[in-house]
Structures are given as C-alpha cells and as structure tokens.
Design an enzyme around this catalytic site. Structure first.
Site, short mmCIF file in Angstrom:
data_model
loop_
_atom_site.label_atom_id
_atom_site.label_comp_id
_atom_site.label_asym_id
_atom_site.label_seq_id
_atom_site.Cartn_x
_atom_site.Cartn_y
_atom_site.Cartn_z
N ASN A 86 26.38 39.26 40.44
CA ASN A 86 27.60 39.45 41.23
C ASN A 86 28.78 39.12 40.32
OD1 ASN A 86 29.73 39.38 43.04
ND2 ASN A 86 28.58 38.31 44.63
N LYS A 121 28.30 35.20 39.41
CA LYS A 121 27.25 34.56 40.19
C LYS A 121 25.95 35.31 39.94
CE LYS A 121 29.32 34.61 44.28
NZ LYS A 121 29.55 34.32 45.72
N ARG A 125 25.93 43.81 42.48
CA ARG A 125 26.97 44.06 43.48
C ARG A 125 28.06 44.89 42.84
NH1 ARG A 125 32.08 40.47 44.75
NH2 ARG A 125 32.87 41.49 46.61
N HIS A 142 33.86 44.02 51.15
CA HIS A 142 33.13 42.80 51.55
C HIS A 142 31.98 43.13 52.49
CE1 HIS A 142 36.82 39.93 50.76
NE2 HIS A 142 36.18 40.28 49.66
N LEU A 191 36.55 34.81 54.43
CA LEU A 191 37.80 34.25 53.93
C LEU A 191 37.57 33.51 52.63
CD1 LEU A 191 39.17 32.79 57.31
CD2 LEU A 191 39.50 35.09 56.36
N GLY A 192 38.04 34.07 51.54
CA GLY A 192 37.95 33.42 50.23
C GLY A 192 39.22 33.74 49.46
N GLY A 219 39.65 36.61 48.15
CA GLY A 219 39.86 37.86 48.86
C GLY A 219 39.45 37.63 50.31
N ARG A 266 46.79 38.56 46.78
CA ARG A 266 47.07 39.90 47.28
C ARG A 266 47.92 39.83 48.54
NH1 ARG A 266 40.99 42.16 47.03
NH2 ARG A 266 40.51 40.10 46.21
N ASP A 312 44.73 29.23 45.41
CA ASP A 312 43.63 28.46 45.97
C ASP A 312 44.07 27.75 47.25
OD1 ASP A 312 40.96 27.03 45.82
OD2 ASP A 312 42.33 25.32 45.67
N GLU A 372 25.32 36.51 50.07
CA GLU A 372 25.35 37.87 49.55
C GLU A 372 24.16 38.16 48.64
OE1 GLU A 372 29.72 39.42 48.88
OE2 GLU A 372 29.51 37.40 48.04
#
Length: 415
Positions: free
Chosen positions: A7, A14, A98, A188, A217-218, A220, A249, A291, A398
C-alpha cells in the site's frame, strides 16, 4: 498461498504478509491470517520502519530513504535479512497492490502485466498524490522480485462502481462527459468496504439488510452511503479532491474559484492544483499542520483560534454530509468511523455527533473515550443503547481486504 500486500502512499509505505490457504472460493468473506505487517514513514528524509510479527512484537529500524522506490528496496532487504526470524519471504507467491484510481477501465481487481501497468500510469494526473507512487512501487517490486511473480492491482475506485448513474454524473453535456470520462468515481473504496465488513462481523448484521454511513477520516477523508452492501453515494468524485475538508486538501469548493485564481491572481494550473491539494484543508486553515492531533493540541492547549476554526469547519462539513446521506439512504442503521482520525480521536467523533439528536443519534461519552487502540478489523460501539442510529468505530483493515481481492482475482483467472 502467501500474499504480500503493498500500500504505497505519497510519503509512506504499508505492507503485510497474509496466509490465505483457507480462502473460500465461494467468495464469502474470510479474513485469513496476517503473519507480518510493517510501515515505513518519513520517506524523503530520515525514515522509520516498524515491523510487527503475528505475536504483535514490534521491531524498529531507521534509515535515510529518498523516495518510494528506495522504500520498496529497503522493505525487501529487511524481510530478506530477517528471513530466519519471520520465515515468510521465500514463501510469497503473489503480491496485491493498492491502486487509488482505476478510471473507467478498472472496476475490479486485475492481474498486472505491462499493458495494465501502462493503463494505470495514464491515470496519474487524476490522483497526483497517490497513483504515481503506486506505479513506482509496482515497477520497483517487479525489478526486485522478477516480473514472473503474480501481481494484482486492487483499486480504490472499484467499490464505488455500484454508484447509480444519477450519483456518478456531473451536470455537464452528456456527450462531452462521456468523451472525456469526467464523472464521479469515488475513492477509499477498499477502506469503506473494510468498515462495512467490520460492522457486519461485530454486529452479526448481514450487509444485505443494512444501511450504513461510513467515515474514513485520515489525512485524506471521505464518506460513503452503503445500502445492502453496495456503495450508492460517496464524497470524493472525479479525483480525491472533492468532498470533506482533509489534511492538506480543500474538499468542496466553487469551481469558479479555479478560474478566478488563474485569471486574476496570476496562477497557473500547476500552482492551483498545489494550492488545493497540498496547501489547503487543516494545514491551510490552521496555518499549523495537516495532522489533526497537532491541530487539536494547538486548539486545546494554546487556545489557537485558527486551529479551533479548522476543527470547526472539518466537523461541520462531515455533519453536512451525514444529513445528505440520511436523505439518500432514507435513514440509516449505523454510522461507522474509521481511519487515523476516526479511530484515534474521541474528541473529533464527539464533535461530529453533537447536535445530531434530531435524527435519534446519541453518543455515549464513556464508550467513546474508551474506543481507542483497536486491533485491525475490530470494532466498538460508542452510541447509547437507546440511540435510534447506532455509532461504531472500526479499525480499518485495508490490507486483509486487498489480500482477499488478490486471491479472488487469481482464482477467477484459473476458472
């Protein structure tokens, strides 16, 4: 079969190894066994890698890593160097990658070959923060492991392939939209599918009988309305820029702003893209960071008004979408939080849910505060028992879903 899952992010990687020998050919959800997981963060500088085995024992390594290619090579070196300890490197039979944007062409997982990889690369401009890293990761791993090793691309956009036509279309001339491929794709998808599966497993409620609003929610952020296990609406659109306020964003914005910036503020297209993708959101509003934890700290400990304003806008936009999705689904059985913020920030969850009593949503403050540090795929209920809409936190998994889709794709090719 041992599956390596990759990922790739813009500044992180990841990865995990899964034993999928007992996978159900009937397509039923089966989690398999995660044998090893790892994450490399800080790519572009002094990076850290944390490896965790199946006994949850972490090992940490540090090295300067310039880009995603170097991160992939480092991952391979670490797994080879620790083969005696982990013992899975030589057993890997396939890799699941991914990929963020699948465009019109990819509505399900596909085996990667040169033609497929070239098609994916053509979509780089539609997800500039993610797809180039995905492609670079695939090419690097092909060089390291050899092109003969089976590799599968699993697309974030695929889960939203069930969006009805009226939900995926923009109000552009139909012929023009079809010619250019401009429509809402959603992103997502892997995470939203994982959140839905986590809910179903925890509650023992079949997805076919459920109406869910999932919040990933992260850095992105996106939301999805899921009816009977299928995505029917989602917040991201043609690119991952549309929708909620995110780390850097902007989310939803009047399209005329782009024209205004180009015409009247001497900005070119690249500069506008950078503004909206990399300099806006929590970072732009707070002037501090992309963050959420840093922004929360500034708001709570320093009483920073810009940080407080950023949090207010962030939560307000989510509440707007919850109202919209309640209308789309004609009500909901549950709201499901996931992602780095959704899983680890009780304060944000509480702020999102405050004032939602009008629709019967009532959060339990004690349950909410204790719903942290969940294991991958696990869930916790944070609403009161008399809440007509239940609220859950699910630790997004994921990687397991990518492993499932990888082996499902390979089994279909054998059939």
């Amino acid at each position: 079969m041992k599956i390596l899952v990759i990922n790739c992010g813009s500044s992180s990687l990841k990865f995990s190894v899964h034993d999928m020998d007992g996978f159900s050919h009937s397509g039923e959800s089966w989690r398999g066994t995660m044998l090893l997981s790892g994450k490399i963060v800080g790519i572009g500088g002094e990076a850290q890698c944390v490896l965790i085995d199946d006994k949850d024992l972490p090992r940490t390594f540090s090295r300067k890593i310039s880009d995603i290619q170097a991160a992939i090579q480092w991952m391979c070196d670490l797994l080879q160097d620790h083969e005696q300890s982990f013992g899975y490197w030589k057993d890997i039979e396939a890799v699941g990658h991914r990929v963020v944007h699948g465009g019109e062409a990819f509505t399900h997982a596909v085996r990667i070959d040169d033609n497929i990889l070239n098609e994916i690369e053509q979509l780089n401009d539609l997800a500039p923060l993610h797809n180039p890293s995905c492609v670079a990761g695939i090419r690097t791993l092909q060089q390291v492991l050899g092109e003969s090793l089976l590799m599968v691309a699993v697309f974030d956009t695929a889960f939203h392939g069930t969006l009805p036509e009226h939900a995926r279309a923009y109000a552009l001339p139909l012929e023009f939209a079809k010619k250019t491929g401009i429509r809402r794709y959603g992103f997502h998808g892997i995470a939203h599918a994982s959140l839905a599966e986590g809910y179903a497993k925890f509650t023992e409620q079949p997805l076919q009988q459920s109406r869910l609003i999932t919040l990933q929610l992260g850095n992105g952020c996106s939301m999805a309305a899921i009816a009977q296990g299928h995505s029917v609406e989602t917040s991201m659109g043609f690119t991952p820029l549309e929708g909620l306020v995110m780390g850097s964003r902007s989310g939803d914005i009047d399209p005329a702003v782009v024209c205004h910036l180009i015409k009247h503020h001497d900005m070119n297209v690249v500069e506008v893209e950078q503004l909206l993708n990399e300099q806006s959101g929590l970072l732009g509003i707070s002037g501090r960071s992309s963050d959420m934890q840093t922004v929360l700290q500034a708001a709570n400990e320093e009483h920073d008004k810009r940080a407080q304003f950023a949090i207010e806008i962030f939560c307000y936009r989510i509440q707007q979408y919850i109202g919209t999705y309640l209308a789309v689904l004609h009500g909901a059985d549950a709201i499901v939080f996931g992602g780095g913020i959704g899983e680890h920030s009780p304060e944000i969850r509480a702020k999102v849910c405050v004032g939602m009593e009008w629709c019967g949503l009532q959060i339990d403050s004690v349950r909410n505060e204790h719903a942290i540090n969940l294991r991958l795929g696990d869930a916790a209920k944070i609403s009161r028992d008399d809440s007509s809409i239940a609220v859950y936190v699910v630790a997004t998994d994921e990687e397991t879903l990518i492993a499932q889709e990888t082996i499902r794709c390979l089994e279909q090719l054998k059939a």
